[in-house]
Design an enzyme around this catalytic site. Structure first.
Site, PDB file in Angstrom:
ATOM      1  N   ARG A  33      22.648  -0.319 -43.513  1.00  0.00           N
ATOM      2  CA  ARG A  33      21.581  -0.929 -42.708  1.00  0.00           C
ATOM      3  C   ARG A  33      20.967   0.092 -41.738  1.00  0.00           C
ATOM      4  O   ARG A  33      21.663   0.815 -41.041  1.00  0.00           O
ATOM      5  CB  ARG A  33      22.164  -2.100 -41.934  1.00  0.00           C
ATOM      6  CG  ARG A  33      21.175  -2.841 -41.021  1.00  0.00           C
ATOM      7  CD  ARG A  33      21.273  -2.413 -39.595  1.00  0.00           C
ATOM      8  NE  ARG A  33      20.421  -3.222 -38.709  1.00  0.00           N
ATOM      9  CZ  ARG A  33      20.132  -2.897 -37.459  1.00  0.00           C
ATOM     10  NH1 ARG A  33      20.615  -1.792 -36.927  1.00  0.00           N
ATOM     11  NH2 ARG A  33      19.366  -3.658 -36.728  1.00  0.00           N
TER      12      ARG A  33
ATOM     13  N   GLY B  98      18.153   0.126 -38.493  1.00  0.00           N
ATOM     14  CA  GLY B  98      17.345  -0.707 -37.609  1.00  0.00           C
ATOM     15  C   GLY B  98      16.019  -0.026 -37.321  1.00  0.00           C
ATOM     16  O   GLY B  98      15.549   0.831 -38.083  1.00  0.00           O
ATOM     17  N   ASP B  99      15.442  -0.395 -36.201  1.00  0.00           N
ATOM     18  CA  ASP B  99      14.135   0.171 -35.822  1.00  0.00           C
ATOM     19  C   ASP B  99      14.244   1.594 -35.276  1.00  0.00           C
ATOM     20  O   ASP B  99      13.273   2.361 -35.338  1.00  0.00           O
ATOM     21  CB  ASP B  99      13.489  -0.706 -34.749  1.00  0.00           C
ATOM     22  CG  ASP B  99      14.375  -0.812 -33.502  1.00  0.00           C
ATOM     23  OD1 ASP B  99      15.552  -1.199 -33.633  1.00  0.00           O
ATOM     24  OD2 ASP B  99      13.901  -0.470 -32.403  1.00  0.00           O
TER      25      ASP B  99
ATOM     26  N   THR C  98      21.100   0.526 -27.883  1.00  0.00           N
ATOM     27  CA  THR C  98      20.095   1.573 -28.098  1.00  0.00           C
ATOM     28  C   THR C  98      19.655   2.218 -26.790  1.00  0.00           C
ATOM     29  O   THR C  98      19.615   1.567 -25.760  1.00  0.00           O
ATOM     30  CB  THR C  98      18.820   0.983 -28.758  1.00  0.00           C
ATOM     31  OG1 THR C  98      19.183   0.166 -29.838  1.00  0.00           O
ATOM     32  CG2 THR C  98      17.856   2.045 -29.212  1.00  0.00           C
TER      33      THR C  98
HETATM   34  N1  GLY Z   1      17.541  -1.519 -31.906  1.00  0.00           N
HETATM   35  C1  GLY Z   1      18.608  -0.945 -32.575  1.00  0.00           C
HETATM   36  C2  GLY Z   1      18.904  -1.504 -33.886  1.00  0.00           C
HETATM   37  O1  GLY Z   1      18.526  -2.619 -34.200  1.00  0.00           O
HETATM   38  O2  GLY Z   1      19.564  -0.838 -34.656  1.00  0.00           O
END
Ligand code: GLY
Length: 329
Positions: free
Chosen positions: A217, A219-220, A189
């Site tokens: 999926r 993520g954050d 990231t």
């Molecule tokens: N921090 C990036 C993710 O978990 O997708």
């Protein structure tokens, strides 16, 4: 006293009982802390150096913090050697590279895209979602259609080297849910936050996510409040690492709220990291790191494990900063 000596002095005070080592509580700020005047941009990991330089050009020309961070993110998204962001990112377990990004300005405007395939600059698409739609987030086929309708550049992914790695992974991999090791050799990231010449904040976060993730999926990184949060009243924070853990504590939003209540950036980042540690019994491979800037120009960060760092660019500096951490790999 320099920072290392200060840390050693802090540890000594704990050792002789002058400071209580309270588990999970806020320690005095003997972590990295620096007060910066004027415009600045900071970003997660070593790829942040080049990204900051791209963003700095925008800040130098009087551009906004938001635009600077989007420009920085786009620089990393174009880097074919980067395996966690943009065109060079790793695919999900079905071989599709799906990209996530979000951006936010200091007045509470934000845009986000998730599960976006075949588009070169998810960060720029996220900004277009913010500016051209009534929505905060577009995902999947809808996000792609929006990007195509607005003329965003398309790409073919995975690139050949990444496809080769993927095919090898597919042949050998037994443990589909094994967490990736996230450190400076294998970072994930890019999160960028900046303050411009007007004192306004902005931020952008972009990723290809957990390598070989389940299809669908997120993520954050595309989630406002998890991977990124910005508020001109306080400052800005962004995150990197295992997105599932960051989402579950609303990581970046909480860092900003803790700063609103008086914590310095490193203290706020540390407190959120300690929450993650308290909530997760199995910390194997669970690396998360946060970086933050407050509206006084204090800069800081903190991570679960050692090995996390961020790039910082100001009028006088262009360098990497190692954050403090709770434990060693
Ligand atoms: N921090 C990036 C993710 O978990 O997708």
């Amino acid at each position: 006293m320099d920072r290392r000596k200060f840390i050693q002095a802090g540890s000594l005070l704990v050792a002789v009982g002058m400071i209580e080592p309270v588990k999970g509580a806020i320690l005095p700020a003997y972590m990295f802390e620096e007060r910066i005047e004027g415009p600045l941009i900071i970003s997660t990991w070593i790829h942040g150096l080049e990204a900051n330089r791209a963003g700095w050009k925008v800040l130098q020309q009087g551009g906004s913090a938001l635009d600077a961070t989007v420009a920085g993110a786009m620089q990393t998204e174009s880097d074919i050697t980067n395996r966690s962001v943009g065109i060079g990112g790793r695919p999900d377990r079905t071989g599709h590279v799906t990209l996530d990004a979000c951006c936010m300005d200091g007045d509470g405007r934000s845009g986000s895209v998730g599960f976006l395939e075949g588009i070169a600059h998810p960060a720029a698409v996220a900004k277009a979602v913010m500016e051209k739609t009534p929505h905060a987030m577009l995902v999947g086929a809808g996000a792609k259609q929006f990007a195509l309708d607005h003329g965003f550049e398309t790409i073919k992914t995975p690139i050949p080297e990444v496809k080769k790695d993927y095919l090898a992974w597919k042949k050998e991999n037994k443990d589909l849910f094994k967490r990736p090791k996230i450190n400076h050799e294998n970072h994930d990231t890019i999160g960028l936050i900046a303050r411009d010449a007007n004192g306004s904040f902005g931020g952008t976060c972009t990723t290809s996510g957990w390598a070989y993730k389940m299809p669908g999926r997120l993520g954050d990184s595309p989630i406002i409040g998890a991977g990124l949060f910005v508020d001109n009243e306080v400052g800005a924070a962004t995150a990197t690492g295992l997105g599932e853990a960051i989402i579950r504590v609303a990581g970046s939003a909480i860092v900003v709220e803790l700063m609103r209540n008086g914590m310095k950036p490193s203290e706020a980042c540390r407190e959120v990291v300690m929450r993650i540690i308290r909530k997760n019994k199995d910390l194997t491979g669970l690396q998360c790191g946060f970086i933050a800037i407050d509206n006084k120009g204090n800069v800081g960060g903190f991570s679960v494990y050692n090995g996390f760092n961020f790039a910082m660019k100001t009028n006088t500096r262009d360098e990497m900063v190692d954050t403090e951490y709770d434990r060693k790999w």
